[in-house]
Each structure stands twice: as structure tokens, then as C-alpha cells.
Design a protein around this motif. Structure first.
Motif: not given
Ligand SMILES: C[S@@+](CC[C@H](N)C(=O)[O-])C[C@H]1O[C@@H](n2cnc3c(N)ncnc32)[C@H](O)[C@@H]1O
Length: 412
Positions: A237-250
Motif C-alpha cells: 500500500f502507498d499511502i499519500g501517493v503524490g506523483t506516484g514516485v514511491l509506487s513506481a520504485l516499489l
């Protein structure tokens, strides 16, 4: 209750010209109220007069050449700086006098008149914000009229239609309206960043931030997420996705599926766009909501805003977390959403502690109170230019700042 990230302000401004009253819709994405008094002005207005009127709260509706308006805005900015310098010199003189008096009193055996609260870092931070707000208010008085379709008819005006429709939405351009030139320059700048993107070394990709969405310019926190050992690659789960940078990294690191949440529709649109560009969208579910999606995951990542301060405009909701609402909401809901061996990754800087805005130890206490324990912590120092700038008003706190990825587990 979730605070709405979009609380823009709309009203009508009125002014007199050629013996007639005119009116126009006024819009401020920052939520600023329209000035009560408005004057139509052009290239003839001297900068000193414009500055004085703006300080008094008179809106200046520009009717001249666009580039001259830019120059006028810069000239007004210089006057704000000069007034501050004069004020600082005056204050320094008073301080020197007070210190002399205190030294004389101390020599005579009286208690020293030291007032540490008046010189603390929290005060420096609030003063800095206050000065920024004052500057924004004065410069915000210079206003530009936009015709339908976000067109500007003034001489040497650039085409701002794309930048405006990205920030405001197409609908807003159906009718003419006025906005502050400062806001217009901000959204033109955001449009350029969105086009160009921010290079993210850990991703080997560019992330394209939208207007009002937290931009991942401080790469060090991304490196923490790139390097921490993954507890699982099944789901995150990515809480507070913003630009999506952390989702992309995971996802790049091998996580098979991500469910990402944000309360801001602009952030969700931005994340969708970025993940699509990287061909990762099919592995992500994007949800509008407050904190957690339904269900549990073995990895839950959250990078909340780092400062527990009230936002002064709607677009500051991504950088300020009033009363640590998101931070505490994340910690208090984490155990309920983690699978038994799962990890919550909290990205948090201690800048607020160095500024005296969050008591030392409060974070660790909140972690324990939420039924969590620390499985590991990974620290990094900021690399951005301001951290090394001794002239920055918040230098002491910035140079001491550490950003940490806290790996949290359910307490045994
Ligand atoms: C500091 S930004 C981080 C964005 C991104 N994860 C990153 O690391 O670059 C925090 C994000 O959390 C979102 N946010 C704030 N409060 C929230 C809440 N209660 N529920 C969901 N998202 C929230 C903001 O809109 C913003 O996009």
C-alpha cells in the motif's frame, strides 16, 4: 475530517475607468480573497506608487504591456526586500541597546534579561513563514485579466492557455476572469516542470509533477525506499501517493501489485500519468480516500508531510500536516492494516524537531502507543543546496536535519 485540498476562492472585483464601473470574476487557487479596492493601472504607474498601493491592499488590474508587468512585479519585490533590510537594521540597533542595558544590569547584580523563546528556531520558522505570506499578499495585488479560453490580449503576452487549463481545468476558461500575476507565474513554472520532469536517479526515469502535487525534488528519501530490504514482494500500500514516485520504485524493485491512495484528485491524476508513462499502471490501483485502503498488506509505505503546521493555502496540503494528523493517522491505523509479519515504512525527517515544532521523542512515543515496534531505521542527510547555505534563515535546523525510513512492525 479530511481537509479538502482544493478550497480555491472565487468572487467579483470592481473598478472604475473612463467614468464607468467595470466588473470581472476573480479567482485565486491559493484561496486568497479578492482585494476590496481595485484600480486599473498600466505602464505609466511608478513602482513606488504601485508598491505603496499594494501594501495598502489596493488591487492593481494591469492594462499595459505584459513584460512591463513582470518588471513591475520584480521592482515591487525589491522594495519589499529593502523595507525588510531597513527594518532589520533598526531591530539590530535596538537589540544592541538592550544587550548593553542588560550587561550593565548584570554587572550591577540584576538578573540577566535573556529571553531564549524570542530567539528560538520555532520563532525563526514562524517569522520566515509570516514574511513569506506578507510578500505573497503584497505581490498578489498585481492582477492580470484573462479572456475566455485563458487568452491574454495585452502586448508581449505569452500563451498561457495550456498552463492554465492544466492547473484550473478546461471549464474555468469558459469565461473571462482575473488572477494575480504571481499565481499565473507559479502555474506557468509548474507547467514547465510538468513538461520537463524531475530526474529520479533511483528509478532511472523522470517524474512529471502536476501543479499543486508534491514534487520529489529531494531525492534522498527516495534512496531510502530504494535500499531498504523488502519484507515481501506480493503487495504494497502507498499511502499519500503524490506523483506516484514511491509506487513506481516499489514496482521496479519487484513488488507485484500496489494499492495507492491520496486524498487529492490532482495527485491521483498525476500518479496515473507517471505510472502510465513507465508502463506500470496495470499493476497499480489508484484510490481517492483518507489514509488506508480496505484490507491488509505485508508492506505499507507512507511519506507524510514533515511539518506539523497549518497550511496557509490549499496547495500547501501536500507539505504541511496540521496537528500531525496524517502521521498519527498512519501510525494508529497501521497495525490494523499490516499482515502479521508485515512492515510499515514511515519516511520522516526530524526537521520539525530541530525547529522546535515537534517535541523530541514524540514520534517514538506515538510508535509505541500505536502498538508498533521499530524493526530498523535507515538514516540519510539532505543533499539539497539550502542545507549548506549559512545565509538561509533556517540554516541551523536544516544543517542538523536527518531523514529516516522507520521500519515498523506490530509489537509482539
Ligand atoms: C509529502 S507528500 C508525499 C507524496 C509521495 N508519496 C512522495 O513520497 O513523493 C504527501 C501526500 O499525502 C497526501 N495526503 C495528505 N493527507 C492524506 C490523507 N489523509 N490521506 C491520503 N493522502 C493524504 C497529500 O495529498 C500528498 O500527496
Amino acid at each position: 475530517m479530511t481537509q479538502s485540498p482544493s478550497a480555491a476562492s472565487d468572487s467579483i472585483i470592481q473598478w472604475e475607468a473612463g467614468g464607468q464601473m467595470h466588473s470581472l470574476r476573480w479567482h485565486s487557487e491559493a484561496g486568497n480573497a479578492a482585494p476590496k479596492r481595485v484600480m486599473a493601472v498600466d505602464d505609466q504607474i511608478p513602482a513606488d506608487v504601485a508598491y505603496k498601493l499594494a501594501c495598502e491592499g489596493t488591487g492593481l488590474l494591469w492594462q499595459g504591456d505584459y513584460q512591463n508587468a513582470r518588471q513591475l512585479l520584480q521592482a515591487m519585490g525589491r522594495r519589499i526586500d529593502q523595507a525588510r533590510e531597513r527594518n532589520d537594521v533598526k531591530k539590530a540597533k535596538h537589540r544592541a541597546k538592550d544587550e548593553k542595558r542588560a550587561a550593565t544590569a548584570a554587572a550591577a547584580g540584576a538578573a540577566a534579561a535573556a529571553t531564549p523563546a524570542e530567539t528560538g528556531p520555532a520563532l525563526a520558522f514562524h517569522k520566515h513563514r509570516h514574511l513569506q505570506a506578507q510578500r505573497a499578499r503584497i505581490l498578489g495585488m498585481l492582477m492580470l485579466p484573462l479572456e475566455a479560453g485563458f487568452q491574454m490580449t495585452m502586448r508581449r503576452a505569452p500563451d498561457v492557455a495550456a498552463a492554465c487549463s492544466e492547473a484550473y481545468g478546461e471549464q474555468m476558461g469558459a469565461q473571462p476572469f482575473a488572477i494575480s500575476m504571481r499565481e499565473l507565474l507559479g502555474l506557468v513554472g509548474a507547467h514547465e516542470w510538468r513538461k520537463k520532469g524531475v530526474e529520479i536517479a533511483a528509478l532511472n526515469e523522470r517524474i512529471h509533477p502536476y501543479y499543486g502535487v508534491y514534487s520529489p525534488v529531494r531525492g534522498e528519501y527516495i534512496d531510502l525506499v530504494a535500499q531498504a530490504p523488502l519484507p515481501s514482494t506480493e503487495l504494497a500500500f502507498d499511502i499519500g501517493v503524490g506523483t506516484g514516485v514511491l509506487s513506481a520504485l516499489l514496482l521496479q524493485r519487484g513488488v507485484k501489485r500496489v494499492v495507492a491512495v491520496d486524498q487529492d484528485p490532482r495527485a491521483l491524476a498525476c500518479a496515473r500519468d507517471n505510472l502510465q508513462r513507465m508502463k506500470l499502471l496495470n499493476k497499480v490501483e489508484l484510490l481517492e480516500g483518507d489514509l488506508f485502503p480496505p484490507g491488509k498488506a505485508p508492506l505499507i509505505v507512507c511519506n507524510p508531510p514533515w511539518l506539523p503546521v497549518r497550511p496557509s493555502s490549499p496547495i500547501e496540503h501536500a507539505i504541511y500536516d496540521p496537528d500531525s494528523r496524517m502521521l498519527l493517522g498512519f501510525l494508529n491505523g497501521l497495525a490494523e492494516h499490516l499482515t502479521p509479519q508485515g512492515e510499515g515504512w514511515l519516511v520522516m525527517s526530524d526537521f520539525a524537531e530541530h525547529l522546535g515544532l515537534r517535541p523530541r521523542g514524540m514520534l517514538q512515543e506515538a510508535i509505541a502507543q500505536a502498538g508498533l515496534q521499530v524493526a530498523g531505521r535507515h538514516d540519510i542527510k539532505p543533499r539539497h543546496g539550502k542545507a549548506a547555505d549559512p545565509d538561509d534563515p533556517l540554516h541551523a535546523a536544516r544543517s542538523a536535519e536527518t531523514t529516516t525510513l522507520w521500519r515498523l512492525k506490530i509489537s509482539k
